[in-house]
Design an enzyme around this catalytic site. Structure first.
Site, short mmCIF file in Angstrom:
data_model
loop_
_atom_site.label_atom_id
_atom_site.label_comp_id
_atom_site.label_asym_id
_atom_site.label_seq_id
_atom_site.Cartn_x
_atom_site.Cartn_y
_atom_site.Cartn_z
N ARG A 98 16.94 -21.63 74.07
CA ARG A 98 16.18 -22.44 75.03
C ARG A 98 15.24 -21.54 75.85
O ARG A 98 14.08 -21.90 76.10
CB ARG A 98 17.12 -23.18 75.99
N PRO A 146 21.17 -21.20 90.26
CA PRO A 146 22.63 -21.36 90.23
C PRO A 146 23.26 -20.60 89.06
O PRO A 146 22.56 -19.95 88.27
CB PRO A 146 22.78 -22.86 90.02
N PHE A 147 24.57 -20.74 88.93
CA PHE A 147 25.31 -19.95 87.93
C PHE A 147 25.36 -20.60 86.55
O PHE A 147 25.67 -19.95 85.57
CB PHE A 147 26.75 -19.72 88.41
N LYS A 171 16.20 -14.77 93.61
CA LYS A 171 17.58 -14.58 94.11
C LYS A 171 18.48 -15.35 93.14
O LYS A 171 18.66 -16.55 93.28
CB LYS A 171 17.68 -15.14 95.52
N PRO A 172 19.04 -14.64 92.13
CA PRO A 172 19.92 -15.34 91.19
C PRO A 172 21.29 -15.58 91.81
O PRO A 172 21.59 -15.07 92.89
CB PRO A 172 20.03 -14.35 90.02
N GLU A 244 16.07 -28.96 92.84
CA GLU A 244 16.73 -29.55 91.67
C GLU A 244 18.22 -29.46 91.94
O GLU A 244 18.80 -28.37 91.88
CB GLU A 244 16.37 -28.78 90.39
N CYS A 278 23.95 -29.75 85.10
CA CYS A 278 23.62 -30.77 86.10
C CYS A 278 23.52 -32.13 85.43
O CYS A 278 23.81 -33.15 86.03
CB CYS A 278 22.32 -30.41 86.81
N GLU A 372 30.24 -35.03 92.30
CA GLU A 372 29.95 -34.31 91.06
C GLU A 372 31.17 -33.48 90.67
O GLU A 372 31.59 -32.62 91.44
CB GLU A 372 28.75 -33.39 91.29
#
Ligand code: NAP
Length: 470
Positions: A98, A146-147, A171-172, A244, A278, A372
């Protein structure tokens, strides 16, 4: 793997180190030096000072070269994604593919203009002029990721920003920073001028929060949880913000559905990526008349999603991100059971591994329905007719995506029109997309400003209009 953060190409050398450990067996995957507020300041100053301006062809070449390098090192990337996140290696290989597509599409798009022309003599009030539009890059972007897709979330921000020539401070996630740092190094190697990218990791109060608030940042592009997203919306101040956020996507299976297709989509949507997407299927809504027939096949299918060592190519489902997340999922299942739900298969937890879990008779107000649940859970709920399915689907605070399984076009169109979500996929999982198509949610899932390569490129620009006598 020993890695550093980067301030405009310079490796950060500090004594503060983050150890990244495998969620599966706690082995050390890598270490990363951490940054503090002084590094953030240096990164902002370097980006604003700038350097060689990149032509469209330069940007195309850098993105395309990065794509080629990524393919040469795809095994390293897939192994790193899998090791630091616990995702099954087959999912990590898919994610690397991807990321390839994101780079390919961003490179292609970087060559295109999307300007418009408005002739002004089109009404009795007009005159002989033309108005033109062009896009100009914003000055500096902060991207926070995000992770759950350690590489893909990062590339979905970096590639569109770089495609339009916007410098980025990245900023990961502290949980999965190694893939992001490897990508940073790849971009530098592909010729990205160093001022265009800094990758920083450090205490939230020293890096992420000041970055969001800093008035020199023109746009914050954030993907992550609703709680952090709303905090960013409240603190970012006068700048563009793209959010998001989380999802609670339904797969809605109508009475006329092709049963084998419904079963496959339900399993793929619920269990792929350990359910940590997500857009994972987080609620399976089945017409009450076909529930038993669906369950009979679904329970057989669910058994195919074996969970275990993420490094084993035969493993379909790896761990969730850490043991705490797995314990939380266990709790959510227990709460639903206390409300009358029944676990039909799976549910066993070992450390951060949680078996794909099929839960029947889930009440409509269960936590796993209203919030969630970020893991391989498949809650089954029933509806009596289409009005009921639409109401049930729209009953949570989320509005990311959805899937509807039906062979009836009239019904399909009703769902497209009436679901309060960013995407409706007919006879597909909610997560289906290509990397350049518009993507993003409404309600608590986002502000309706889309990502996907093309929309994200627009987000990183301002539209300028100019007009000429004609
Ligand atoms: P998270 O806890 O919100 O963290 C996301 C990022 O925000 C991390 O880099 C985190 O840094 C950072 N952060 C934490 N506190 C912050 C603050 N006060 N200010 C600025 N940044 C801050 O999310 P996550 O648990 O990593 O990811 C899972 C969530 O992401 C789920 O809700 C999922 O649905 C959502 N998600 C949404 C999409 C979408 O496109 N809609 C896609 C993927 C995932 P640290 O890691 O250092 O804490």
């Amino acid at each position: 793997m020993i890695k550093t953060c980067y301030v405009a190409g310079n490796p950060v050398k500090t004594d503060a180190v983050r150890e990244v450990r495998s969620p599966y067996d706690n082995r050390l995957v890598g270490t990363l030096t951490l940054c503090d507020h002084t590094h953030l300041e240096m990164a902002i100053e370097a980006a604003l000072k700038g350097g060689k301006k990149l032509s469209r062809y330069d940007r195309f070449s850098i993105l395309d070269k990065t794509r080629q390098l990524l393919m040469e090192r795809k095994d390293l990337f897939a192994q790193t994604i899998s090791a630091e996140s616990g995702l099954a290696i087959r999912e990590a290989v898919y994610e690397t593919g991807r990321a390839h597509d994101v780079l390919l599409f961003a490179a292609m798009e970087s060559l295109k203009d999307d300007g418009q022309i408005f002739s002004c003599d089109i009404s009795p009030n007009g005159k002989a002029r033309k108005i033109f539009t062009l896009r100009e890059p914003v000055g500096l972007a902060a991207c926070i990721t995000p992770f759950n897709h350690p590489l893909n979330q990062v590339i979905h921000k970096l590639a569109p920003a770089l495609a339009v020539g916007v410098p980025v401070i990245l900023k990961p996630s502290e949980k999965t920073p190694l893939s992001a740092v490897l990508l940073t190094e790849l971009l530098y190697e592909a010729g990205l001028p160093h001022y265009m990218l800094s990758t920083l990791l450090g205490p939230t109060g020293e890096i992420a929060e000041p970055l969001v608030k800093d008035p020199r940042i023109d746009i914050v592009s954030f993907t992550g949880s609703v709680a952090v997203g709303k905090k960013i919306a409240a603190t970012a101040g006068y700048k563009k913000v793209i959010l998001e956020l989380g999802g609670n996507d339904p797969l809605i299976i109508l009475e006329d559905a092709d049963m084998d297709k419904a079963v496959l989509l339900a399993a793929e949507g619920s269990f792929r990526n350990s359910g940590q997407r997500c857009t994972a299927v987080k609620r399976i809504l089945v017409h009450e008349k076909i529930k038993d027939a669906f369950l009979e096949k679904f329970l057989v299918k669910a058994k195919e999603y074996n969970c275990g060592d993420p490094a084993d190519p035969d493993t379909r489902v790896g761990t969730v991100i850490d043991e705490g997340a797995a314990i939380h999922l266990e709790d959510v299942v227990k709460k639903a059971v206390a409300q009358g739900a029944k676990v039909l298969s799976g549910g066993k937890r070992t450390g951060a591994l949680i078996e794909p879990t099929v839960i029947d008779n889930v009440p409509r107000d269960a936590e796993m329905v209203m919030k969630e649940s970020f893991g391989p859970l498949a809650p089954i709920l029933t509806f009596k007719d289409i009005d009921d399915a639409i109401a049930l689907s729209n009953s949570t605070s989320f509005g990311l995506s959805s899937g509807v399984v039906t062979n009836n076009m009239e019904h399909a169109i009703r769902f497209v029109k009436e679901l309060k979500v960013g995407t409706v996929n007919i006879n597909e999982v909610p997560g289906y997309r290509i990397e350049s198509s518009p993507f993003g949610g409404i309600k608590d899932s986002g502000l309706g400003i889309k990502e996907g390569v093309i929309e994200a490129m627009k987000g990183f620009t301002y539209v300028k209009t100019f007009s000429l006598p004609w």
